[in-house]
Each structure stands twice: as structure tokens, then as C-alpha cells.
Scaffold this motif. Structure first.
Motif, PDB file in Angstrom:
ATOM      1  N   VAL A   1     -15.395  25.089  67.923  1.00  9.94           N
ATOM      2  CA  VAL A   1     -14.754  24.741  66.414  1.00  9.94           C
ATOM      3  C   VAL A   1     -15.170  25.409  65.403  1.00  9.94           C
ATOM      4  CG1 VAL A   1     -15.165  22.852  64.733  1.00  9.94           C
ATOM      5  CG2 VAL A   1     -14.745  22.542  68.058  1.00  9.94           C
ATOM      6  N   VAL A   2     -13.975  26.211  65.170  1.00  4.79           N
ATOM      7  CA  VAL A   2     -13.980  27.163  63.682  1.00  4.79           C
ATOM      8  C   VAL A   2     -13.372  26.103  62.772  1.00  4.79           C
ATOM      9  CG1 VAL A   2     -13.505  29.802  62.392  1.00  4.79           C
ATOM     10  CG2 VAL A   2     -13.789  29.372  65.046  1.00  4.79           C
ATOM     11  N   VAL A   3     -14.607  25.919  61.394  1.00  3.64           N
ATOM     12  CA  VAL A   3     -13.788  25.643  59.828  1.00  3.64           C
ATOM     13  C   VAL A   3     -14.035  26.798  58.955  1.00  3.64           C
ATOM     14  CG1 VAL A   3     -13.741  23.536  58.503  1.00  3.64           C
ATOM     15  CG2 VAL A   3     -14.296  23.608  60.868  1.00  3.64           C
ATOM     16  N   SER A   4     -12.676  27.139  58.762  1.00  3.54           N
ATOM     17  CA  SER A   4     -12.714  27.760  57.975  1.00  3.54           C
ATOM     18  C   SER A   4     -12.266  27.216  56.730  1.00  3.54           C
ATOM     19  CB  SER A   4     -10.985  28.947  57.830  1.00  3.54           C
ATOM     20  OG  SER A   4     -10.566  29.848  57.138  1.00  3.54           O
ATOM     21  N   GLY A   5     -12.447  27.594  55.316  1.00  8.35           N
ATOM     22  CA  GLY A   5     -12.240  26.739  53.722  1.00  8.35           C
ATOM     23  C   GLY A   5     -12.546  28.159  52.390  1.00  8.35           C
ATOM     24  N   ILE A   6     -11.765  28.083  52.104  1.00  6.24           N
ATOM     25  CA  ILE A   6     -12.303  29.355  50.797  1.00  6.24           C
ATOM     26  C   ILE A   6     -12.037  27.811  49.610  1.00  6.24           C
ATOM     27  CG2 ILE A   6     -11.648  31.091  49.565  1.00  6.24           C
ATOM     28  CD1 ILE A   6     -10.198  31.763  51.485  1.00  6.24           C
ATOM     29  N   LYS A   7     -13.642  28.432  49.132  1.00  5.94           N
ATOM     30  CA  LYS A   7     -13.847  27.389  47.702  1.00  5.94           C
ATOM     31  C   LYS A   7     -13.121  28.208  46.552  1.00  5.94           C
ATOM     32  CE  LYS A   7     -17.131  26.211  44.347  1.00  5.94           C
ATOM     33  NZ  LYS A   7     -18.597  26.713  44.401  1.00  5.94           N
ATOM     34  N   ALA A   8     -12.129  26.909  45.777  1.00  4.62           N
ATOM     35  CA  ALA A   8     -11.311  26.695  44.608  1.00  4.62           C
ATOM     36  C   ALA A   8     -12.150  27.507  43.702  1.00  4.62           C
ATOM     37  CB  ALA A   8     -10.795  26.363  44.399  1.00  4.62           C
ATOM     38  N   GLU A   9     -11.647  28.852  42.978  1.00  5.17           N
ATOM     39  CA  GLU A   9     -11.710  29.777  42.189  1.00  5.17           C
ATOM     40  C   GLU A   9     -12.224  27.960  40.648  1.00  5.17           C
ATOM     41  OE1 GLU A   9     -11.362  33.987  40.573  1.00  5.17           O
ATOM     42  OE2 GLU A   9      -9.238  32.941  40.942  1.00  5.17           O
ATOM     43  N   PRO A  10     -13.373  28.371  39.277  1.00  4.91           N
ATOM     44  CA  PRO A  10     -13.575  27.368  38.539  1.00  4.91           C
ATOM     45  C   PRO A  10     -12.214  27.248  37.764  1.00  4.91           C
ATOM     46  CG  PRO A  10     -15.012  28.791  38.978  1.00  4.91           C
ATOM     47  CD  PRO A  10     -14.201  29.412  39.829  1.00  4.91           C
ATOM     48  N   LEU A  11     -11.640  26.774  37.494  1.00  6.50           N
ATOM     49  CA  LEU A  11     -10.451  26.501  36.295  1.00  6.50           C
ATOM     50  C   LEU A  11     -10.255  27.283  34.950  1.00  6.50           C
ATOM     51  CD1 LEU A  11      -7.441  25.108  36.569  1.00  6.50           C
ATOM     52  CD2 LEU A  11      -9.090  23.299  34.973  1.00  6.50           C
ATOM     53  N   LYS A  12      -9.525  27.945  35.157  1.00  8.12           N
ATOM     54  CA  LYS A  12      -9.091  29.394  33.987  1.00  8.12           C
ATOM     55  C   LYS A  12      -7.791  28.404  32.850  1.00  8.12           C
ATOM     56  CE  LYS A  12     -11.338  32.967  36.810  1.00  8.12           C
ATOM     57  NZ  LYS A  12     -11.202  34.081  37.573  1.00  8.12           N
ATOM     58  N   VAL A  13      -8.119  28.274  31.733  1.00  6.87           N
ATOM     59  CA  VAL A  13      -7.267  27.799  31.426  1.00  6.87           C
ATOM     60  C   VAL A  13      -7.029  28.217  29.343  1.00  6.87           C
ATOM     61  CG1 VAL A  13      -6.165  25.972  29.587  1.00  6.87           C
ATOM     62  CG2 VAL A  13      -7.531  25.870  32.001  1.00  6.87           C
ATOM     63  N   MET A  14      -5.451  28.762  29.743  1.00  8.07           N
ATOM     64  CA  MET A  14      -5.385  29.721  28.220  1.00  8.07           C
ATOM     65  C   MET A  14      -4.269  29.200  27.515  1.00  8.07           C
ATOM     66  SD  MET A  14      -3.905  34.075  29.074  1.00  8.07           S
ATOM     67  CE  MET A  14      -5.450  34.301  29.258  1.00  8.07           C
ATOM     68  N   ILE A  15      -5.199  28.755  25.944  1.00  7.74           N
ATOM     69  CA  ILE A  15      -3.990  27.942  25.125  1.00  7.74           C
ATOM     70  C   ILE A  15      -3.822  28.083  24.410  1.00  7.74           C
ATOM     71  CG2 ILE A  15      -5.892  26.063  23.981  1.00  7.74           C
ATOM     72  CD1 ILE A  15      -4.272  23.440  24.613  1.00  7.74           C
ATOM     73  N   SER A  16      -2.753  27.881  23.500  1.00  8.04           N
ATOM     74  CA  SER A  16      -2.105  28.894  22.923  1.00  8.04           C
ATOM     75  C   SER A  16      -0.740  27.439  21.812  1.00  8.04           C
ATOM     76  CB  SER A  16      -0.949  29.473  23.260  1.00  8.04           C
ATOM     77  OG  SER A  16      -0.699  31.256  22.220  1.00  8.04           O
ATOM     78  N   GLY A  17      -1.088  28.424  20.258  1.00 12.59           N
ATOM     79  CA  GLY A  17       0.032  27.750  19.399  1.00 12.59           C
ATOM     80  C   GLY A  17      -0.134  28.211  18.294  1.00 12.59           C
ATOM     81  N   ALA A  18       0.660  27.728  17.219  1.00 10.69           N
ATOM     82  CA  ALA A  18       1.278  28.378  15.702  1.00 10.69           C
ATOM     83  C   ALA A  18      -0.650  27.903  15.347  1.00 10.69           C
ATOM     84  CB  ALA A  18       2.299  28.011  14.709  1.00 10.69           C
ATOM     85  N   PRO A  19      -0.931  28.460  14.427  1.00 13.31           N
ATOM     86  CA  PRO A  19      -2.141  27.584  13.400  1.00 13.31           C
ATOM     87  C   PRO A  19      -1.718  26.504  13.292  1.00 13.31           C
ATOM     88  CG  PRO A  19      -1.122  30.337  12.003  1.00 13.31           C
ATOM     89  CD  PRO A  19      -0.141  29.566  13.764  1.00 13.31           C
ATOM     90  N   ALA A  20      -2.563  25.620  13.390  1.00  9.32           N
ATOM     91  CA  ALA A  20      -2.625  24.127  12.802  1.00  9.32           C
ATOM     92  C   ALA A  20      -1.789  22.637  13.951  1.00  9.32           C
ATOM     93  CB  ALA A  20      -2.119  23.349  11.476  1.00  9.32           C
ATOM     94  N   SER A  21      -1.661  23.838  15.445  1.00 13.46           N
ATOM     95  CA  SER A  21      -0.641  23.817  15.857  1.00 13.46           C
ATOM     96  C   SER A  21      -2.131  22.910  16.763  1.00 13.46           C
ATOM     97  CB  SER A  21      -0.444  24.216  17.153  1.00 13.46           C
ATOM     98  OG  SER A  21      -1.103  24.902  18.033  1.00 13.46           O
ATOM     99  N   GLY A  22      -3.075  22.117  16.349  1.00 10.32           N
ATOM    100  CA  GLY A  22      -3.934  21.237  17.129  1.00 10.32           C
ATOM    101  C   GLY A  22      -4.962  21.826  18.506  1.00 10.32           C
ATOM    102  N   LYS A  23      -5.064  22.605  18.313  1.00 10.38           N
ATOM    103  CA  LYS A  23      -5.567  23.828  19.643  1.00 10.38           C
ATOM    104  C   LYS A  23      -6.930  22.829  19.795  1.00 10.38           C
ATOM    105  CE  LYS A  23      -4.932  28.258  18.669  1.00 10.38           C
ATOM    106  NZ  LYS A  23      -3.494  27.308  17.649  1.00 10.38           N
ATOM    107  N   GLY A  24      -7.402  23.018  18.307  1.00  5.90           N
ATOM    108  CA  GLY A  24      -8.680  22.627  18.180  1.00  5.90           C
ATOM    109  C   GLY A  24      -9.134  21.303  18.644  1.00  5.90           C
ATOM    110  N   THR A  25      -8.215  20.633  18.784  1.00  8.29           N
ATOM    111  CA  THR A  25      -8.712  19.024  18.921  1.00  8.29           C
ATOM    112  C   THR A  25      -8.538  19.057  20.520  1.00  8.29           C
ATOM    113  OG1 THR A  25      -7.838  18.496  16.803  1.00  8.29           O
ATOM    114  CG2 THR A  25      -7.622  16.496  18.859  1.00  8.29           C
ATOM    115  N   GLN A  26      -7.195  19.885  20.995  1.00  5.09           N
ATOM    116  CA  GLN A  26      -6.904  19.301  22.208  1.00  5.09           C
ATOM    117  C   GLN A  26      -8.231  20.286  23.203  1.00  5.09           C
ATOM    118  OE1 GLN A  26      -4.761  17.199  23.418  1.00  5.09           O
ATOM    119  NE2 GLN A  26      -4.238  16.608  21.377  1.00  5.09           N
ATOM    120  N   CYS A  27      -8.336  21.328  22.827  1.00  5.07           N
ATOM    121  CA  CYS A  27      -9.485  21.609  23.205  1.00  5.07           C
ATOM    122  C   CYS A  27     -10.642  20.753  23.737  1.00  5.07           C
ATOM    123  CB  CYS A  27     -10.375  23.050  22.639  1.00  5.07           C
ATOM    124  SG  CYS A  27      -8.424  24.355  23.262  1.00  5.07           S
TER     125      CYS A  27
END
Length: 304
Positions: free
Chosen positions: A66-92
Motif C-alpha cells: 500500500v502506498v499512500v501519497s499526500g501533499i499538505k496544502a500550503e497555509p492560506l495566503k490572502v490579499m484584500i484590497s479596496g479604496a481608503p475606508a472601504s472597510g479593509k481593517g474591520t474585515q481583516c
């Protein structure tokens, strides 16, 4: 080659010992020659730095490996963008609380340099006061260094308000930093101006208030609030011009992973939409883990 317990073959994979007791209700069942082997999913030991396959003989399939092959997913990488005061800080704040990502705000990194009075901080302040982007050579270095730190690499990261130009995005890609998802908060300009002009900073705690939408809890706090130098109506309109000029170029570099969210909704509704997006991304990445079972003769190994 005779079987004597465990063999190694160069490959990017890991294994599970099928001789362990079946303690999980989730089983992987694969046909091996004329026999079947069941492997408890909970017994799999995934490792992000994989270098070989382990081949273990199965009691339930005595003529097979039996050979079980698995690859661990990388940690989540997220970019969040928006104009000034679009709510980025609150959502982050809400995102990092649930997903335990490292929150990296390019604006905060810049303001720290300004407050420290460094040469880079002085140059950055001159640009910010004019509503211009800070030169790439200043901000790219700061962001790269923060993304490279051990906590960001191990836990994953949430990059807030960066990149703001195609050149910055290109620089990040050159350093190997790309997101799994790019979230854009869309908010009408008149709402953005109102949000910015009403913002106030508590210099003691660093907390951001809004005179209309999120007023201070006490008169004592209200008395010490200050307005950030770049939160005036004149400067925010300059910043919006810069943002609108550059945002489409940035989006074009992440179009395959971009999701637009209506940032004019309540913060709870905005977060619900973002949370759904992130859960879907995680679900897709977890589903991509590959489990494979091979007969021993594929590797030229004898079970005699």
C-alpha cells in the motif's frame, strides 16, 4: 527485491501504516489485485517537506503493498484590497480572529516608519500628504521582510492594502509571494469620503473610531481622539484618484483568483460573504490532497 517491512522510493509523497487499528469511520478502500485494503484517514501523517514514499506491507492484502501519497496544502495566503475606508481593517480583524492568519497592513508598516522619523518614513510622509503612492523601493522591502518572517510562513498571511500598483504586484511575484485569493471591496466614492473624514484615532490604544458609525465609548476617550494627517477630505480624494488609476492594473494580475465583495453593506454582511469565499478556498485546497494506492509489482518488488 524481497519485502522486509519498509522500502523507500524517491518521490514527493508520504505513507500510512495499514497495520494500525481501524479507529476512524472514514476509510480509504482500494482494490489491490484481488484483495482490498482499508486505511484509516486519521492515521495519515502529512508533512509539508516530503522527500520519499514509504511502502508498507498490508496484512489485509498479503500479496500487495500500500502506498499512500499526500501533499499538505500550503497555509492560506490572502490579499484584500479596496479604496481608503472601504472597510479593509474591520474585515481583516474578523478574518484573522477566525483563521489565525498573520495580518500585514502595508499602511501600518508605513505609518510606523513615519512615526519613527526614519529617512524612509520622511519620504513616505511626503508622498502620502500629496496623495501619491510611496516609492516601491521603500514599501516593497518592508512588505517582503514581513511576509518572510517565520510566523507568516507557518500560519499563512492576510496582506491588507497591498499591492497598490502593477509594479508592486510584479515585485511580489518576483519574490514568490502570490495569494490563493484576492478580495476586492467595492464601495461608492461618496460613502468612502464620509467614512474617511469621520475617522478618528485614539493615540493611547491605536484604535480607530468613527464619529458617526463607531463613536468612542466614553467622553474621556473622545477628548483625546485625533485625526490622522491623511484623513481629510482633500487628501482622501487625491488618494481615491490614485487608487482608481491603479486598481485595475493590479486586478489584471490576479484576475484568476479575484472576488469582488460589496463593501457598502454592514460589516457583518460583508464578513459573511468573505467567510464563505475563504471556506470555499480551503475546501478546494483540502480536496486537492491526493491519496493513491499501487500494487507492489509496479515498483518491481517481490513479496516472496
Amino acid at each position: 527485491m524481497a519485502c522486509s517491512g519498509c522500502y523507500s522510493v524517491n518521490f514527493m509523497a508520504v505513507s500510512s501504516n495499514p497495520n494500525k487499528p481501524l479507529t476512524s469511520s472514514t476509510l480509504l478502500t482500494s482494490k489491490l489485485s484481488s484483495s482490498y485494503s482499508q486505511i484509516p484517514f486519521s492515521s495519515l501523517n502529512f508533512n509539508s517537506k516530503l522527500s520519499r514514499i514509504q511502502l508498507h506491507k498490508s496484512n489485509t492484502a498479503p500479496n500487495s503493498f500500500v502506498v499512500v501519497s499526500g501533499i499538505k496544502a500550503e497555509p492560506l495566503k490572502v490579499m484584500i484590497s479596496g479604496a481608503p475606508a472601504s472597510g479593509k481593517g474591520t474585515q481583516c480583524e474578523l478574518i484573522t480572529k477566525k483563521y489565525d492568519l498573520v495580518h500585514i497592513a502595508a499602511g501600518d508598516l508605513l505609518r510606523a516608519e513615519v512615526a519613527a522619523g526614519t529617512e524612509n518614513g520622511r519620504r513616505a510622509k511626503e508622498c502620502m500628504e500629496k496623495g501619491q503612492l510611496v516609492p516601491d523601493e521603500i514599501v516593497v522591502t518592508m512588505v517582503k521582510e514581513r511576509l518572510s518572517q517565520p510566523d507568516s510562513q507557518e500560519k499563512g498571511w492576510l496582506l491588507d492594502g497591498y499591492p497598490r500598483s502593477s509594479s508592486q504586484a510584479t515585485a511580489l511575484k518576483g519574490f514568490g509571494f502570490e495569494p490563493h485569493i484576492f478580495i476586492l471591496l467595492d464601495v461608492p466614492e461618496e460613502i468612502l469620503v464620509e467614512r474617511v473624514v469621520g475617522r478618528r484615532l485614539d493615540p493611547v490604544t491605536g484604535k480607530i473610531y468613527h464619529l458617526k458609525y463607531s463613536p468612542p465609548e466614553t467622553e474621556e476617550i473622545a477628548a483625546r481622539l485625533t485625526q490622522r494627517f491623511d484623513d481629510t477630505e482633500e487628501k482622501v480624494k487625491l488618494r481615491l484618484l490614485t487608487h482608481n488609476k491603479n486598481v485595475e492594473a493590479v486586478l489584471s494580475m490576479y484576475e484568476d483568483v479575484t472576488v469582488r465583495v460589496d463593501g457598502s453593506l454592514s460589516k457583518e454582511d460583508v464578513y459573511t460573504k468573505i467567510d464563505t469565499v475563504l471556506r470555499n478556498v480551503l475546501g478546494q485546497r483540502q480536496a486537492a490532497i491526493v491519496l493513491l494506492v499501487f500494487p507492489c509489482d509496479m515498483f518491481g518488488i517481490s513479496t516472496a
